[in-house]
Design a protein around this motif. Structure first.
Motif, mmCIF file in Angstrom:
data_model
loop_
_atom_site.group_PDB
_atom_site.id
_atom_site.type_symbol
_atom_site.label_atom_id
_atom_site.label_comp_id
_atom_site.label_asym_id
_atom_site.label_seq_id
_atom_site.Cartn_x
_atom_site.Cartn_y
_atom_site.Cartn_z
ATOM 1 N N ARG A 18 39.325 -0.025 -11.876
ATOM 2 C CA ARG A 18 38.761 1.283 -11.545
ATOM 3 C C ARG A 18 39.742 2.359 -11.980
ATOM 4 O O ARG A 18 40.950 2.204 -11.828
ATOM 5 N N GLY A 19 39.230 3.452 -12.537
ATOM 6 C CA GLY A 19 40.094 4.533 -12.973
ATOM 7 C C GLY A 19 40.576 5.373 -11.807
ATOM 8 O O GLY A 19 39.797 5.714 -10.916
ATOM 9 N N ILE A 20 41.861 5.725 -11.810
ATOM 10 C CA ILE A 20 42.452 6.548 -10.761
ATOM 11 C C ILE A 20 43.231 7.694 -11.421
ATOM 12 O O ILE A 20 43.975 7.478 -12.377
ATOM 13 N N SER A 21 43.061 8.903 -10.902
ATOM 14 C CA SER A 21 43.836 10.044 -11.380
ATOM 15 C C SER A 21 44.231 10.892 -10.187
ATOM 16 O O SER A 21 43.376 11.308 -9.396
ATOM 17 N N LYS A 22 45.524 11.123 -10.037
ATOM 18 C CA LYS A 22 46.061 11.921 -8.928
ATOM 19 C C LYS A 22 45.557 11.415 -7.583
ATOM 20 O O LYS A 22 45.247 12.185 -6.684
ATOM 21 N N GLY A 23 45.488 10.103 -7.463
ATOM 22 C CA GLY A 23 45.107 9.471 -6.206
ATOM 23 C C GLY A 23 43.631 9.342 -5.952
ATOM 24 O O GLY A 23 43.228 8.720 -4.963
ATOM 25 N N LEU A 24 42.779 9.896 -6.813
ATOM 26 C CA LEU A 24 41.333 9.856 -6.624
ATOM 27 C C LEU A 24 40.669 8.946 -7.647
ATOM 28 O O LEU A 24 41.118 8.845 -8.789
ATOM 29 N N ALA A 25 39.575 8.297 -7.218
ATOM 30 C CA ALA A 25 38.817 7.448 -8.136
ATOM 31 C C ALA A 25 38.162 8.300 -9.218
ATOM 32 O O ALA A 25 37.553 9.332 -8.927
ATOM 33 N N GLN A 26 38.293 7.874 -10.476
ATOM 34 C CA GLN A 26 37.719 8.581 -11.615
ATOM 35 C C GLN A 26 36.534 7.866 -12.225
ATOM 36 O O GLN A 26 35.794 8.460 -13.001
ATOM 37 N N ASP A 156 42.602 25.158 -6.273
ATOM 38 C CA ASP A 156 41.520 26.116 -6.086
ATOM 39 C C ASP A 156 40.220 25.477 -6.564
ATOM 40 O O ASP A 156 40.189 24.810 -7.598
ATOM 41 N N GLY A 157 39.154 25.660 -5.810
ATOM 42 C CA GLY A 157 37.870 25.105 -6.205
ATOM 43 C C GLY A 157 37.692 23.648 -5.838
ATOM 44 O O GLY A 157 36.733 23.003 -6.278
ATOM 45 N N GLY A 158 38.589 23.106 -5.037
ATOM 46 C CA GLY A 158 38.491 21.716 -4.599
ATOM 47 C C GLY A 158 39.311 21.513 -3.348
ATOM 48 O O GLY A 158 40.138 22.347 -2.971
ATOM 49 N N ALA A 159 39.098 20.382 -2.679
ATOM 50 C CA ALA A 159 39.787 20.100 -1.420
ATOM 51 C C ALA A 159 41.253 19.752 -1.666
ATOM 52 O O ALA A 159 41.585 19.062 -2.620
ATOM 53 N N ASP A 160 42.126 20.249 -0.794
ATOM 54 C CA ASP A 160 43.521 19.794 -0.783
ATOM 55 C C ASP A 160 43.568 18.434 -0.089
ATOM 56 O O ASP A 160 42.761 18.157 0.809
ATOM 57 N N TYR A 161 44.515 17.599 -0.471
ATOM 58 C CA TYR A 161 44.609 16.282 0.164
ATOM 59 C C TYR A 161 45.993 15.689 -0.050
ATOM 60 O O TYR A 161 46.775 16.157 -0.898
ATOM 61 N N ARG A 162 46.290 14.652 0.732
ATOM 62 C CA ARG A 162 47.492 13.843 0.559
ATOM 63 C C ARG A 162 47.068 12.456 0.092
ATOM 64 O O ARG A 162 46.088 11.907 0.601
ATOM 65 N N ALA A 163 47.796 11.924 -0.875
ATOM 66 C CA ALA A 163 47.458 10.615 -1.432
ATOM 67 C C ALA A 163 48.655 9.689 -1.323
ATOM 68 O O ALA A 163 49.805 10.134 -1.387
ATOM 69 N N PHE A 164 48.399 8.417 -1.157
ATOM 70 C CA PHE A 164 49.480 7.441 -1.091
ATOM 71 C C PHE A 164 49.009 6.123 -1.703
ATOM 72 O O PHE A 164 47.816 5.815 -1.733
ATOM 73 N N ARG A 187 41.693 12.154 3.251
ATOM 74 C CA ARG A 187 40.413 12.869 3.293
ATOM 75 C C ARG A 187 39.265 11.935 2.945
ATOM 76 O O ARG A 187 38.354 12.314 2.201
ATOM 77 N N SER A 188 39.262 10.734 3.513
ATOM 78 C CA SER A 188 38.231 9.750 3.175
ATOM 79 C C SER A 188 36.829 10.226 3.552
ATOM 80 O O SER A 188 35.839 9.769 2.974
ATOM 81 N N GLY A 189 36.742 11.149 4.493
ATOM 82 C CA GLY A 189 35.440 11.668 4.889
ATOM 83 C C GLY A 189 34.775 12.523 3.820
ATOM 84 O O GLY A 189 33.584 12.845 3.939
ATOM 85 N N LEU A 190 35.504 12.878 2.774
ATOM 86 C CA LEU A 190 34.935 13.712 1.712
ATOM 87 C C LEU A 190 34.139 12.911 0.691
ATOM 88 O O LEU A 190 33.536 13.487 -0.211
ATOM 89 N N GLY A 191 34.145 11.585 0.798
ATOM 90 C CA GLY A 191 33.336 10.800 -0.126
ATOM 91 C C GLY A 191 34.109 9.688 -0.802
ATOM 92 O O GLY A 191 35.315 9.526 -0.622
ATOM 93 N N GLU A 192 33.386 8.927 -1.622
ATOM 94 C CA GLU A 192 33.915 7.728 -2.256
ATOM 95 C C GLU A 192 35.204 7.946 -3.045
ATOM 96 O O GLU A 192 36.124 7.126 -2.949
ATOM 97 N N PRO A 193 35.352 9.001 -3.852
ATOM 98 C CA PRO A 193 36.591 9.142 -4.630
ATOM 99 C C PRO A 193 37.852 9.220 -3.777
ATOM 100 O O PRO A 193 38.946 8.904 -4.261
ATOM 101 N N TYR A 194 37.718 9.625 -2.502
ATOM 102 C CA TYR A 194 38.872 9.817 -1.626
ATOM 103 C C TYR A 194 39.180 8.585 -0.775
ATOM 104 O O TYR A 194 40.192 8.562 -0.062
ATOM 105 N N ARG A 195 38.340 7.561 -0.816
ATOM 106 C CA ARG A 195 38.487 6.421 0.080
ATOM 107 C C ARG A 195 39.443 5.369 -0.468
ATOM 108 O O ARG A 195 39.726 5.321 -1.654
#
Length: 206
Positions: A18-26, A156-164, A187-195
């Motif tokens: 799965r593609g990942i960029s800056k901690g989020l699923a791509q 700007d234009g998107g949610a701030d978050y912490r990734a690990f 921020r897993s509550g924001l949807g699949e890319p954040y989980r």
């Protein structure tokens, strides 16, 4: 005028579950990433291309230029990337400049690293974006490396978050490395890319 050595060409290819960029699923499925490069002493030029799952674009590609050097025992890196959206759907931003700097230093088997990535206007609906990451790698013998990272993204234009993330890499044989890594955000509550997700990858460098 700079007296640079002859170019030293190389290429990196990564196939990930799965593609990942800056901690989020791509991507929803596998991602293929290709990075060709030519180094001229401390300087390098190259590019990248990868598939992305998005209703506003089919992938990313673009040129990269940067440097690698050492000072005071630290390895220092800097690069500028022009990110270009593949087949963007209006009104999606079709291009974005991204600047990255990093510093690392080895202490025995451990190598801590700090990096900062900044864009004045990222792709898609995201405007200014800052991604700061602290990470560390630990060598366990010649072939095995443990690594972990913690990051903060503000935009700007998107949610701030912490990734690990945390994972293990195993060098199968030159030039192949296999890796298994767990990613998550606060921020897993924001949807699949954040989980949280477990990602396997195979990397080849030539």
């Amino acid at each position: 005028m700079l007296d640079l050595p002859p170019p030293d060409p190389g290429i990196e290819m990564v196939i990930a579950s799965r593609g990942i960029s800056k901690g989020l699923a791509q991507t929803e499925g596998p991602q293929v990433l290709v990075r060709p490069e030519a180094a001229f002493g401390p300087f390098h030029v190259g590019g990248y291309a990868k598939n992305v799952t998005s209703p506003s674009l089919d992938g990313e590609a673009g040129p990269v230029a940067g440097f690698r050097t050492s000072a005071g025992g630290f390895d220092l890196n800097g690069s500028a990337t022009l990110k270009l959206a593949v087949a963007p759907v209006e009104p999606t931003d079709g291009e974005a400049l991204e600047l990255t700097v990093s510093a690392s230093r080895r202490f025995g088997a451990a190598t801590p690293r700090l990096s900062l990535t900044w864009s004045p206007d990222d792709l898609g609906s995201t405007g200014r974006s800052t991604y700061a990451e602290a990470s560390a790698a630990w060598k366990l013998g010649g072939a095995v490396t443990l690594n972990a990272a913690y990051a903060l993204r503000e935009r700007d234009g998107g949610a701030d978050y912490r990734a690990f993330n945390a994972g293990i890499a195993y060098r199968l044989a030159d030039p192949l490395t296999a890796e298994l890594r767990w990613y998550d955000t606060d921020r897993s509550g924001l949807g699949e890319p954040y989980r949280g997700r477990l990602v396997g990858s195979l990397r080849a460098r030539f």
